[in-house]
Design a protein around this motif. Structure first.
Motif, PDB file in Angstrom:
ATOM      1  N   LEU A 193     -39.037  30.340-108.219  1.00  0.00           N
ATOM      2  CA  LEU A 193     -39.083  28.979-107.668  1.00  0.00           C
ATOM      3  C   LEU A 193     -38.264  28.033-108.540  1.00  0.00           C
ATOM      4  N   ALA A 194     -38.350  28.187-109.850  1.00  0.00           N
ATOM      5  CA  ALA A 194     -37.566  27.341-110.757  1.00  0.00           C
ATOM      6  C   ALA A 194     -36.077  27.485-110.468  1.00  0.00           C
ATOM      7  N   GLU A 195     -35.630  28.716-110.193  1.00  0.00           N
ATOM      8  CA  GLU A 195     -34.218  28.963-109.834  1.00  0.00           C
ATOM      9  C   GLU A 195     -33.835  28.164-108.596  1.00  0.00           C
ATOM     10  N   LYS A 196     -34.713  28.175-107.578  1.00  0.00           N
ATOM     11  CA  LYS A 196     -34.443  27.441-106.328  1.00  0.00           C
ATOM     12  C   LYS A 196     -34.345  25.939-106.585  1.00  0.00           C
ATOM     13  N   LEU A 197     -35.141  25.447-107.516  1.00  0.00           N
ATOM     14  CA  LEU A 197     -35.207  24.004-107.760  1.00  0.00           C
ATOM     15  C   LEU A 197     -34.052  23.476-108.594  1.00  0.00           C
ATOM     16  N   GLY A 198     -33.526  24.282-109.492  1.00  0.00           N
ATOM     17  CA  GLY A 198     -32.452  23.738-110.327  1.00  0.00           C
ATOM     18  C   GLY A 198     -31.842  24.732-111.286  1.00  0.00           C
ATOM     19  N   GLY A 199     -32.089  26.018-111.039  1.00  0.00           N
ATOM     20  CA  GLY A 199     -31.466  27.034-111.876  1.00  0.00           C
ATOM     21  C   GLY A 199     -31.906  26.967-113.319  1.00  0.00           C
ATOM     22  N   SER A 200     -30.988  27.204-114.214  1.00  0.00           N
ATOM     23  CA  SER A 200     -31.318  27.298-115.641  1.00  0.00           C
ATOM     24  C   SER A 200     -31.654  25.948-116.269  1.00  0.00           C
ATOM     25  N   SER A 201     -31.418  24.842-115.536  1.00  0.00           N
ATOM     26  CA  SER A 201     -31.738  23.535-116.114  1.00  0.00           C
ATOM     27  C   SER A 201     -33.244  23.238-116.058  1.00  0.00           C
ATOM     28  N   VAL A 202     -34.021  24.022-115.277  1.00  0.00           N
ATOM     29  CA  VAL A 202     -35.463  23.795-115.180  1.00  0.00           C
ATOM     30  C   VAL A 202     -36.146  24.386-116.421  1.00  0.00           C
TER      31      VAL A 202
ATOM     32  N   LEU B  92     -44.937  39.485-102.238  1.00  0.00           N
ATOM     33  CA  LEU B  92     -45.542  38.867-103.410  1.00  0.00           C
ATOM     34  C   LEU B  92     -44.702  39.022-104.668  1.00  0.00           C
ATOM     35  N   GLU B  93     -43.919  40.105-104.742  1.00  0.00           N
ATOM     36  CA  GLU B  93     -43.090  40.287-105.943  1.00  0.00           C
ATOM     37  C   GLU B  93     -42.066  39.158-106.088  1.00  0.00           C
ATOM     38  N   ASP B  94     -41.658  38.543-104.964  1.00  0.00           N
ATOM     39  CA  ASP B  94     -40.734  37.400-105.019  1.00  0.00           C
ATOM     40  C   ASP B  94     -41.429  36.141-105.550  1.00  0.00           C
ATOM     41  N   LEU B  95     -42.753  36.079-105.378  1.00  0.00           N
ATOM     42  CA  LEU B  95     -43.514  34.875-105.700  1.00  0.00           C
ATOM     43  C   LEU B  95     -44.252  34.927-107.026  1.00  0.00           C
ATOM     44  N   LYS B  96     -44.606  36.132-107.458  1.00  0.00           N
ATOM     45  CA  LYS B  96     -45.486  36.289-108.624  1.00  0.00           C
ATOM     46  C   LYS B  96     -45.012  35.481-109.823  1.00  0.00           C
ATOM     47  N   ASP B  97     -43.730  35.497-110.024  1.00  0.00           N
ATOM     48  CA  ASP B  97     -43.149  34.867-111.194  1.00  0.00           C
ATOM     49  C   ASP B  97     -42.602  33.487-110.820  1.00  0.00           C
TER      50      ASP B  97
END
Length: 171
Positions: free
Chosen positions: A154-163, A145-150
């Motif tokens: 997921l934003a990193e997986k989708l497009g990194g800092s551009s999200v 859950l610690e990987d998911l809580k924040d």
């Protein structure tokens, strides 16, 4: 018809149909069709360990948003079983600095607390379901859950800092 896979676990037609429905966004869909569209769904391996099937009642429909589901991402996280593995599809809505996007994310949920046998069966069967989910751009293996809580992860997986936002919430 059921298709045989290398691990011996088969992906049912129902699972493939759900994926295809989530993948194809019908521009001309009426409001009723849109409300029935899946935002997120969980899949599990059947009790007899032979098939990958829909996890009963573990889904979020677009029609649930704003009524029974306020934050789809947090609701999705709460759907995951704390002590067993699952596969999931999550239809992420996010914005980059340039544009608004929607992408399907394939998630392999394998919490540390899951039984070793379950982790082994799910890990060895993951390729069977991934091969059926053609066109998935994002894959995420989550081990707790610690990987998911924040939602940043997921934003990193989708497009990194551009999200800049996920599900309407700023990152």
């Amino acid at each position: 018809m059921v298709i045989f896979m290398a691990s011996g676990v088969k992906v049912t037609d129902e699972v493939i149909a759900v994926f295809n429905d989530m993948k194809v966004r019908k521009a001309q869909a009426n409001e009723d069709e849109k409300r029935k569209r899946k935002k997120a769904i969980l899949f599990c391996i059947s009790k007899d360990l032979k098939n990958i099937v829909l996890d009963e009642d573990k889904e979020i429909l677009l029609g649930d948003l704003g009524t029974t589901v306020q934050d789809p991402y947090q609701h999705f996280v709460k759907m995951l079983p704390p002590d067993d593995c699952r596969y999931a599809l999550y239809d992420a809505t996010y914005e980059t600095k340039e544009t608004k996007k929607e992408d399907l994310v394939f998630i392999f949920w394998a919490p540390e607390s899951a039984p070793l046998k379950s982790k082994m069966i799910y890990a060895s069967s993951k390729d069977a379901i991934k091969r059926k989910f053609e066109g998935i751009k994002h894959e995420w293996q989550v081990n707790g859950l610690e990987d998911l809580k924040d939602r940043h992860t997921l934003a990193e997986k989708l497009g990194g800092s551009s999200v800049v936002s996920l599900e309407g919430s700023p990152i």
